[in-house]
Design a protein around this motif. Structure first.
Motif: not given
Length: 190
Positions: A122-128, A133-137, A179-190
């Motif tokens: 849940a924490a990883e999902k909220a962070l992602a 949202a940060w990236r889009k804004r 982004e480094r806080l997220l596991p590598s499989n959940k990191r999205s590309r910029r």
């Protein structure tokens, strides 16, 4: 005191007229001295003895001034030392902190699960979601700002400060670090 210059001048002139003090003029300046008549004249031996006594008193004064300075430094040092009550209070606080830290260390060493897998997910999902949202804004702002500032003169940083725009750098935020806080499989590309 509230005395006026005219009153003081009049009183001093009266003392000069009476002979209680002498006035010596040096151009516009007047110096007032006590009269020296009637004073005993010192012999050469008496003068030397007085001079020696003055020298001894000066040395004694310097020694006492140095001793006073040393005592003041010692007093200052003693005032900066903690009292027994303060030491006891700080010791208690440190003992409590040490006990809490030892308890935390024991828990970490025992490989105990601090959070459940569901809580972590849940924490990883909220962070992602927050990072997305940060990236889009940030992207929207850069597109709009690029169009607005195309023909502007001056430094961008100065203009941002003037109009109150806070950049990631100014806020101390680093998206890559977040982004480094997220596991590598959940990191999205910029």
């Amino acid at each position: 005191m509230g005395l006026k210059k005219a009153q003081v001048t009049k009183a001093v002139d009266a003392l000069v007229a009476k002979g209680s003090i002498l006035a010596k003029e040096f151009g516009k300046t007047k110096i007032f001295l006590p009269p020296q008549t009637g004073r005993p004249v010192l012999s050469k031996e008496e003068y030397e003895a007085s001079k020696q006594k003055a020298s001894e008193l000066q040395e004694q004064c310097q020694k006492e001034a140095a001793e006073l300075k040393q005592l003041e430094a010692e007093l200052s040092q003693l005032r900066s030392v903690l009292s027994e009550a303060e030491i006891a209070r700080q010791t208690e606080e440190l003992k409590k902190k040490l006990a809490a830290d030892e308890k935390k260390l024991a828990m970490l060493e025992s490989n105990a699960v601090l959070i459940t897998a569901e809580e972590r997910a849940a924490a990883e999902k909220a962070l992602a979601k927050t990072l997305e949202a940060w990236r889009k804004r940030r992207s929207m702002f850069k597109n709009i700002w690029g169009a607005i500032s195309e023909n502007m003169d001056g430094k961008q940083a100065d203009l941002f400060e003037e109009i109150g725009v806070e950049t990631d750098e100014a806020a101390g935020a680093d998206m890559a670090e977040a982004e480094r806080l997220l596991p590598s499989n959940k990191r999205s590309r910029r």
